[in-house]
Design an enzyme around this catalytic site. Structure first.
Site, PDB file in Angstrom:
ATOM      1  N   GLY A  51       0.836  -1.198   0.000  1.00  0.00           N
ATOM      2  CA  GLY A  51       0.000   0.000   0.000  1.00  0.00           C
ATOM      3  C   GLY A  51       0.872   1.249   0.000  1.00  0.00           C
ATOM      4  O   GLY A  51       2.081   1.186  -0.234  1.00  0.00           O
ATOM      5  N   LEU A  52       0.228   2.391   0.288  1.00  0.00           N
ATOM      6  CA  LEU A  52       0.989   3.643   0.317  1.00  0.00           C
ATOM      7  C   LEU A  52       1.594   3.791   1.714  1.00  0.00           C
ATOM      8  O   LEU A  52       1.216   4.654   2.517  1.00  0.00           O
ATOM      9  CB  LEU A  52       0.068   4.823  -0.037  1.00  0.00           C
ATOM     10  CG  LEU A  52       0.738   6.167  -0.342  1.00  0.00           C
ATOM     11  CD1 LEU A  52       1.935   6.028  -1.254  1.00  0.00           C
ATOM     12  CD2 LEU A  52      -0.264   7.145  -0.928  1.00  0.00           C
ATOM     13  N   HIS A  53       2.536   2.861   2.006  1.00  0.00           N
ATOM     14  CA  HIS A  53       3.210   2.807   3.293  1.00  0.00           C
ATOM     15  C   HIS A  53       4.667   2.509   3.025  1.00  0.00           C
ATOM     16  O   HIS A  53       5.053   2.262   1.890  1.00  0.00           O
ATOM     17  CB  HIS A  53       2.629   1.680   4.161  1.00  0.00           C
ATOM     18  CG  HIS A  53       1.272   2.010   4.721  1.00  0.00           C
ATOM     19  ND1 HIS A  53       1.080   2.981   5.658  1.00  0.00           N
ATOM     20  CD2 HIS A  53       0.045   1.508   4.453  1.00  0.00           C
ATOM     21  CE1 HIS A  53      -0.211   3.055   5.948  1.00  0.00           C
ATOM     22  NE2 HIS A  53      -0.857   2.171   5.224  1.00  0.00           N
ATOM     23  N   ALA A  54       5.468   2.505   4.105  1.00  0.00           N
ATOM     24  CA  ALA A  54       6.847   2.051   4.036  1.00  0.00           C
ATOM     25  C   ALA A  54       7.581   2.689   2.852  1.00  0.00           C
ATOM     26  O   ALA A  54       7.491   3.895   2.638  1.00  0.00           O
ATOM     27  CB  ALA A  54       6.898   0.521   3.993  1.00  0.00           C
TER      28      ALA A  54
ATOM     29  N   ASP B 114      -3.583   6.021   5.279  1.00  0.00           N
ATOM     30  CA  ASP B 114      -3.708   4.568   5.390  1.00  0.00           C
ATOM     31  C   ASP B 114      -4.316   3.974   4.110  1.00  0.00           C
ATOM     32  O   ASP B 114      -5.266   3.212   4.152  1.00  0.00           O
ATOM     33  CB  ASP B 114      -4.541   4.185   6.621  1.00  0.00           C
ATOM     34  CG  ASP B 114      -4.353   2.717   7.007  1.00  0.00           C
ATOM     35  OD1 ASP B 114      -3.373   2.112   6.546  1.00  0.00           O
ATOM     36  OD2 ASP B 114      -5.199   2.190   7.746  1.00  0.00           O
TER      37      ASP B 114
END
Lengths: 90, 571
Positions: free
Chosen positions: A13-16, A55
């Site tokens: 996802g749009l993380h890390a 998130d």
């Protein structure tokens, strides 16, 4: 105002790593860049904390917007990043 | 003369939990950074205050980037990514705006930084478990920036350009994940016992360690100390002569150990396979170098620590295959994810508040609530073992009764794993081992937790070290019951707790009927040498004597009296 609706292909996802690369690309622009969930409040795409707070996960859609000279090119880069399952570099 | 303290005052004593000697300057892991008081105001120069706050954030960002570059240099790409993301957070424009606005209202810089982080903290914490690990990252940046502004020591493991002795109240797995093993010559902690995280890490690294050492956190930063991890002493400002003498003694023992090679066996040829405890492929080289015949405990949760999401099936398979390939003719015993208690995993949070996590949902109890995680791990193990000549055995941690053992054996069979086993660490499982033996192929006794649960003494509490002693006769009784039940059913019963690495206790365990011993790799040569100096009958008589003793200390003394070969090894 340029705008794109992009489905997130990044596995995490749009993380890390994808989120960090996303913010680093956006921060290079000298104009405002925002990202939002469809129908949601846009947040500053240059702010890692705001982007993480969205998130946005794998398979979800986000709306990225920018206005200024080079906005289309910037959105191209951001879209290309989100389309990679495991992005390696900016 | 005031500068000549009595010799006794220049030596601190604790529990030696990892042998060897190390000398170097002390670096202290600082305690928590204090919260700047609510309502703290600056002197009126908002512009200067803003500049100070932004400079602190920028300095934190630059420091994080420098650490990221060092992580990248040593091939730690996960560490690099986490640290670079943290640097981005420290430079976040939204955060800077919030800090500036609060300072504009008259709030002091340190308090403004604290409050601005608080806003984002709530945002991320509210976004769900996926972001749990990022909240910890954010707190770390906040503490670093606040520490700079208040002029107090930085939190966490210190940076150093020269090898040092790491001194701390206690160390958590998260603290030690960023440690450069080449830079730490010894560990000294105020708390912790023989089975605390610090002790286990130190033995795995082969670095001397002293825990439960009162006064150690008051040693001034930079003071040179000599740590003896066998004797449990920390000498302050040692002479060069003292350092040399301590190193010579260690070298003399090493010479004896070099003569002990080959598979583990008693003097009369009773084979006792000697295996290594590993946390991942990085520990394999030390295991092989110390003559391990295989792996008796692969702690797979170390592949998952500091991860927001579990490693992919392919990544797991790779990490398992690398260890299997190192022992083409041996066996590799893998323990499924042992999360919970002192090893929380961000993606497997406990289902609710646990006032007593050691008695909570951990080990197999937690995995039963996450069948997808268990199935993925077992599947990755089965694929890694396909085509390998090593014998893969897989065991579950924290198993309590036969029903749980049967559940795990079925899960293994469903995944195509032929040799399922269970850890014996809950006293109930030891007492009813005969029921569990009918369900699985082998036992492995985890003496650390078995002692903790049998004696009701928390492993994390240094003050209870005398009760965390595997020489407690009640613990020896439980081992005997489990080993006997295994023998009656024709099943092997190993020990993979720290007890197996104590040369005297290793002989006693063999005498109790234990069939293999697994330990931190650096302990292997000494245990091999101790076994080779005693017959199986001597081991049995020592075990009987230990069980007849009324206290742990008497058990130790009466067993040693019947194991004369230990003295030859300087033990």
């Amino acid at each position: 105002m340029s705008q794109r609706n992009v489905k997130i292909e990044a596995k995490v996802g749009l993380h890390a790593r994808p989120a960090a690369l996303f913010v680093q690309i956006a921060a290079k622009a000298d104009f405002d860049v925002t990202v939002a969930k469809p129908g949601g409040e846009p947040v500053n795409a240059k702010s890692i904390l705001a982007v993480l707070g969205l998130d946005a996960r794998h398979g979800e859609e986000v709306v990225i917007r920018a206005e200024g000279e080079g906005a289309e090119e910037l959105l191209d880069k951001l879209e290309a990043l989100l389309k990679q399952p495991e992005p390696e570099s900016a | 003369m005031p500068d000549q303290e009595a010799p006794a005052a220049r030596m601190l004593r604790g529990a030696g939990v990892s042998p060897g000697v190390g000398a170097g300057p002390v670096r202290v892991v600082a305690g928590a950074v204090p919260e700047p008081p609510a309502g703290a105001r600056h002197g009126g120069d908002a512009e200067a205050e803003r500049a100070a706050a932004l400079a602190a954030l920028e300095a934190v960002a630059a420091d994080l980037e420098a650490r990221a570059a060092r992580a990248a240099d040593v091939g730690n790409t996960d560490g690099r990514d986490v640290l670079n993301a943290q640097a981005l957070m420290a430079r976040d424009p939204g955060l800077a705006d919030a800090v500036a606005a609060k300072i504009g209202d008259g709030t002091a810089a340190a308090r403004a930084v604290f409050e601005a982080f608080g806003t984002y903290r709530e945002l991320l914490a509210g976004a769900g478990e996926y972001l749990a690990a990022r909240v910890a990252d954010l707190d770390d940046i906040r503490d670093r920036a606040v520490a700079r502004l208040l002029g107090v020591p930085m939190p966490g493991v210190p940076e150093s350009d020269e090898p040092f002795v790491l001194v701390a109240r206690d160390l958590a797995p998260a603290d030690t994940a960023v440690l450069d093993p080449a830079m730490v010559v010894a560990f000294v902690t105020l708390e912790g016992g023989p089975t605390s995280h610090t002790a286990i890490l130190a033995r795995t690294m082969g670095v001397p360690a002293v825990v439960a050492c009162p006064g150690c956190t008051e040693i001034a930063e930079g003071t040179r100390v000599l740590v003896d991890g066998a004797a449990g002493t920390v000498r302050i400002d040692p002479s060069d002569e003292q350092v040399r003498a301590a190193r010579d003694a260690v070298a003399a023992r090493a010479a004896i150990l070099e003569s002990a090679t080959g598979p583990g066996a008693t003097k009369d040829g009773h084979a006792v396979p000697l295996l290594a405890n590993v946390g991942g492929p990085q520990d394999v080289a030390a295991a092989v170098a110390n003559g391990a015949e295989g792996v008796g405990l692969y702690r797979t949760e170390f592949l998952f620590l500091d991860r927001a999401a579990p490693p992919s099936a392919a990544e797991q398979e790779d990490a398992y295959r690398k260890v299997l390939e190192a022992f083409p003719k041996g066996k590799v015993v893998v323990r499924t994810l042992d999360a919970g208690a002192d090893k929380p995993l961000a993606f497997l949070p406990p289902p609710g508040e646990e006032p007593n996590p050691a008695l909570g949902e951990r080990g197999l109890r937690m995995l039963r609530g996450h069948p997808d995680v268990l199935a993925e791990q077992l599947g990755a193990l089965a694929r890694a073992a396909a085509g390998s000549t090593a014998r893969l055995e897989v065991m579950a941690p924290m198993v309590t009764d036969a029903e749980e053992a049967a559940f795990f054996a079925q899960a293994c069979r469903d995944a195509g794993i032929d040799h399922p086993g269970v850890m014996i660490e809950v006293p109930a499982a030891a007492l009813r081992a005969r029921d569990l033996a009918a369900e699985v192929e082998f036992f492995s006794i985890g003496t650390n937790d078995l002692t903790q649960y049998a004696c009701a003494a928390d492993r994390q509490l240094g003050g209870l070290a005398h009760l965390q002693d595997p020489w407690q006769p009640a613990v020896l009784d439980l081992v005997a019951v489990a080993a006997q039940a295994a023998a009656d059913a024709g099943r092997p019963c190993g020990v993979c707790g720290e007890a197996g690495g104590d040369p005297a206790l290793a002989c006693v365990l063999v005498g109790l009927g234990v069939t293999s011993l697994s330990m931190g790799a650096p302990s292997l040569p000494l245990v091999r040498a101790a076994l080779a100096r005693h017959t199986l009958d001597q081991c049995r008589r020592a075990a009987d004597a230990a069980r007849r003793a009324r206290t742990a200390q008497l058990a130790r003394e009466s067993a040693r009296a019947l194991l004369p070969g230990l003295a030859e090894l300087g033990l």
